[in-house]
Design an enzyme around this catalytic site. Sequence first.
Site, PDB file in Angstrom:
ATOM      1  N   VAL A   1       0.863  -1.182   0.000  1.00  0.00           N
ATOM      2  CA  VAL A   1       0.000   0.000   0.000  1.00  0.00           C
ATOM      3  C   VAL A   1       0.897   1.229   0.000  1.00  0.00           C
ATOM      4  CG1 VAL A   1      -2.092  -0.867   1.102  1.00  0.00           C
ATOM      5  CG2 VAL A   1      -0.205  -0.061   2.514  1.00  0.00           C
ATOM      6  N   SER A   2       0.402   2.289  -0.648  1.00  0.00           N
ATOM      7  CA  SER A   2       1.124   3.559  -0.592  1.00  0.00           C
ATOM      8  C   SER A   2       0.641   4.322   0.633  1.00  0.00           C
ATOM      9  CB  SER A   2       0.849   4.354  -1.858  1.00  0.00           C
ATOM     10  OG  SER A   2      -0.503   4.727  -1.899  1.00  0.00           O
ATOM     11  N   SER A   3       1.336   5.388   0.964  1.00  0.00           N
ATOM     12  CA  SER A   3       0.935   6.115   2.163  1.00  0.00           C
ATOM     13  C   SER A   3      -0.451   6.726   1.987  1.00  0.00           C
ATOM     14  CB  SER A   3       1.974   7.198   2.504  1.00  0.00           C
ATOM     15  OG  SER A   3       2.368   7.854   1.323  1.00  0.00           O
TER      16      SER A   3
ATOM     17  N   GLU B   1      -2.894   5.425   0.140  1.00  0.00           N
ATOM     18  CA  GLU B   1      -3.873   4.355   0.218  1.00  0.00           C
ATOM     19  C   GLU B   1      -4.090   3.898   1.659  1.00  0.00           C
ATOM     20  OE1 GLU B   1      -3.103   2.248  -4.124  1.00  0.00           O
ATOM     21  OE2 GLU B   1      -1.778   1.840  -2.444  1.00  0.00           O
ATOM     22  N   GLN B   2      -3.053   4.079   2.502  1.00  0.00           N
ATOM     23  CA  GLN B   2      -3.211   3.705   3.903  1.00  0.00           C
ATOM     24  C   GLN B   2      -4.360   4.482   4.506  1.00  0.00           C
ATOM     25  OE1 GLN B   2       0.793   4.547   5.186  1.00  0.00           O
ATOM     26  NE2 GLN B   2       1.099   2.397   5.707  1.00  0.00           N
TER      27      GLN B   2
END
Length: 524
Positions: A17-19, A21-22
Amino acid sequence: MDLDIEAIKHPAIYARVSSEEQVQGTSLDDQVDKCLKQAAVYGWIIPPERIYIDDGYSGASLERPALSRLREDVRSGKVDLVMVYKLDRLSRNIKDTVNLVLEEWSKEHRVVFRSVTEDFNTNSPLGTLIFSILASFAHFERDVIKERTSNGRKRRFSEGRRAVGRPPYGYDPGEVNGTMKVNEQEAKVVRRMFEMYLTGMGFMQIARILNDEGIRTKSGEAWSEKTVRDVIVNRVYLGEVKYSGQYGPGSHEPIIKPEVFDAAQEIRRSKNRVGGRASGSPFLLGGMIYCRNCGSMLHTQPETVSRRRHKDGSVYYTVNRAYYQCGGRVKKGNSFCRAGYIDQKWLDAVIVQRLKERFLPEIRGGRYLEELEEEASRYVQGIRTKIQAVAEEIETKRRAVDRWISAFENGQLSPEKFGNRISELEKTIDQLSAEKEMLEKHLEDAKMRKINVTWAKEVANIIERWDLIPFQYQKQIVRCLIDCVTVWKPSQGKGKHKSQPEVEIDIVWNRSQETLPIGDLPIN
Ligand SMILES: [Zn+2]
């Protein structure tokens, strides 16, 4: 799938996950969970050390700690299959993904790559592989672009600014990005277009008038049916802006009053109801009518409007009626084919009349249905007779076999002669049986023909209500009932649209008796 489940010994999972998307919540647990479930289906057990997780890393670059470890483990042979939840988990970059999956893993190390949601394996045939991968790329590249732009668009929309694109005809860009100011000259044309539409002119007519006056669209092109329509239906002229299918209040000045706009939409809806110009080509026979002389398909020339002036300078308009015209003549000239123009309304009406004559019992005196029934029963009877004949012949041959057997048993025949004769007879019996079976199938089909009477009744039912049927359905129905139409009309001089008694028309009926598109017709 070409996935050899047994051959996989060291499957691995990669999740990311990207930051961003977190925050949004594409959770890592979810990804891993879905992969584990899929693995369980194949009977694979994936230990924790083969679950590679990059938490808070963008897919734009391959520089990620868990991914680097995974690549290293692939290189040293500790992994033979990589599973992801979705292809874009691996990378957001087409080139990177192709290089990594196809070159590094698949080709160099014979490692299979699998996406749980996109259903492909890299060990399937190359063609399928490339296709599905490229398809997925196209898909996630769109997602990336959407991701990047949607936030900005949403904000602009909520501020009453245009979310996308350049301003439509009638407006110019304002100082701030997405705002619009009225272009007075164009706004005048827009108001005139609405006025013309309210007086009953069609999109095409309006386009013709604007073009004759030298007025051009925003992109400097001539007006068309479509570009005029785009204006008439555009709620931007009411002062609204659109974002992902919904309209909201705009910050720009309206050009059209709500009552004018609503009246125009009402006209448009009523035209759609009666099946007028709004539904594609207005030609009932477009694409299915041919010149008998040269075999070319006939071209369709829609109605046009010419702007003229009286001697006193006042303007008036004349309508040139729509017509069909030999395509060979259009392209190659008079010397190639001398077929004349055929008035569209006239020819369409003739074809509808022929449909009625063929299918409406009261016009035919019920003959069409009777003919169908007679034809069907004649056919059935014919096949029954043939089956009977074949069955009798089989019986004759069987009796012959019996006779030969008793002759052999009585010692009247040598074994060779007996063997030859019997195998000959058996072969004939086999052939006859096969023929009988085929005829029986035909009989079943023929019995099915009885349904055609029902079909014809259904068609009659539809044709009876012809004028209530929206035009786009009429077109479909004509295409179900007619294969093609051939016409011949010698070219003639003046007064060509007055009457058409000399046109010769041949209809090739479609005998396959297709189901008509009546399922969603607004009639009973
Ligand atoms: Zn021709």
